[in-house]
Write an enzyme that holds these catalytic residues in place. Structure first.
Site, mmCIF file in Angstrom:
data_model
loop_
_atom_site.group_PDB
_atom_site.id
_atom_site.type_symbol
_atom_site.label_atom_id
_atom_site.label_comp_id
_atom_site.label_asym_id
_atom_site.label_seq_id
_atom_site.Cartn_x
_atom_site.Cartn_y
_atom_site.Cartn_z
ATOM 1 C CD GLU A 1 54.133 -26.127 -33.197
ATOM 2 O OE1 GLU A 1 54.135 -25.892 -31.974
ATOM 3 O OE2 GLU A 1 54.216 -25.224 -34.068
ATOM 4 C CE LYS B 1 56.160 -23.547 -29.502
ATOM 5 N NZ LYS B 1 54.938 -23.405 -30.341
ATOM 6 C CB CYS C 1 56.625 -23.267 -33.730
ATOM 7 S SG CYS C 1 55.467 -22.242 -34.687
#
Length: 281
Positions: A56, A129, A169
């Site tokens: 990321e 995301k 993440c």
């Protein structure tokens, strides 16, 4: 670009496939970050990796949270996307491009987007995301929603590693996302976990996602002290379907390599058919 999640027939590699996760310690200098990434992808390709995954924020980590908004690109156009396409094509690898900032519906935010390019440099998948990180403990605090617009679609696609699902993440903490992928061979999770949360939860959650989905997990991470003072946990890992850590790099830039073996997936699912035993969802 999101693949259908209902399709039952998909490509599965006939034998082991080498996969690679890149760890970086990115800073505010985009050109320097890309140069470092290019060298690490070349190293992974030379080691025989067919699929390479970046962390990321590989192109930019800045103490100025608005910097990524200024760096944002339109979908399908921009130097970061050109870099990813060219790098995949140059080395003949499938490249999971960590995350880059793409335009959102408002000018003050971005989509934190993972783009995947095949070995010819063609874009084959995009994931934005979904879960946005928020954390506060003393003087340490993060609020991704201030500059990032959340995504809303699950993304799976066929790659040299078989059926592959994308996440980023903080998504790691939400197992329902991974269940929504269906049966996959590989989960990719680019990350920039904080030192505080990573030390406590990173490995145990990654291993849990591998165990409960009976698949490989590759988690390329940021790992070290960044120029702006931020410290990320690192510990880039590749984990097998039984939850065994096959390879790990604690901190600093580098390449993590392992073999994804379809026979291992089949053996785990045959001996413990947990996916067939599901009754809810």
């Amino acid at each position: 670009m999101n693949s259908s999640l209902t399709a039952q027939a998909f490509h599965r590699p006939p034998g082991p496939v080498r996969i690679a996760a890149i760890q970086t310690v990115s800073g505010p200098d985009v050109d320097a970050n890309l140069e470092a990434v290019a060298a690490l992808v070349a190293e992974a390709a030379a080691a025989g990796a067919a699929l390479v995954a970046l962390p990321e924020y590989f192109a930019l980590i800045s103490a100025d949270e608005s910097a990524k908004v200024r760096l944002r690109e339109a979908e399908g156009d921009g130097p970061l996307q050109a870099f990813l396409a060219a790098t995949a094509r140059r080395h003949g690898v499938w490249l999971v491009g960590g995350t880059i900032p793409l335009r959102a519906s408002t000018d003050d935010k971005v989509r934190n987007s993972t783009l995947v390019f095949d070995d010819q440099g063609r874009r084959v998948a995009r994931y934005d995301k979904i879960h946005l990180f928020g954390f506060r403990r003393g003087e340490e605090h993060y609020d991704e929603a201030a500059t990032i617009e959340q995504g809303g679609e699950v993304c799976c696609f066929d790659s040299p590693a078989g059926r592959t699902g994308l996440s980023v993440c903080y998504d790691l903490r939400f197992p329902e996302l991974f269940r929504a992928m269906g049966e996959v061979d590989l989960i990719v999770l680019p990350a920039a976990f904080t030192f505080t949360t990573g030390r406590a939860h990173w490995e145990v959650l990654l291993r849990a996602r591998a165990i409960e989905n009976q698949c490989y997990v590759i988690a390329p991470a940021q790992g070290g002290r960044h120029p702006g003072g931020r410290v990320t946990w690192g510990h880039t890992m590749i984990i097998d379907p039984w939850g065994e850590v096959l390879a790990c790099r604690d901190e600093g830039p580098g390449v993590v390599l392992a073999e994804l073996d379809p026979a291992r997936i089949a053996a785990v699912r045959e001996s413990l058919p947990a996916l067939r035993h599901r009754r809810l969802g």
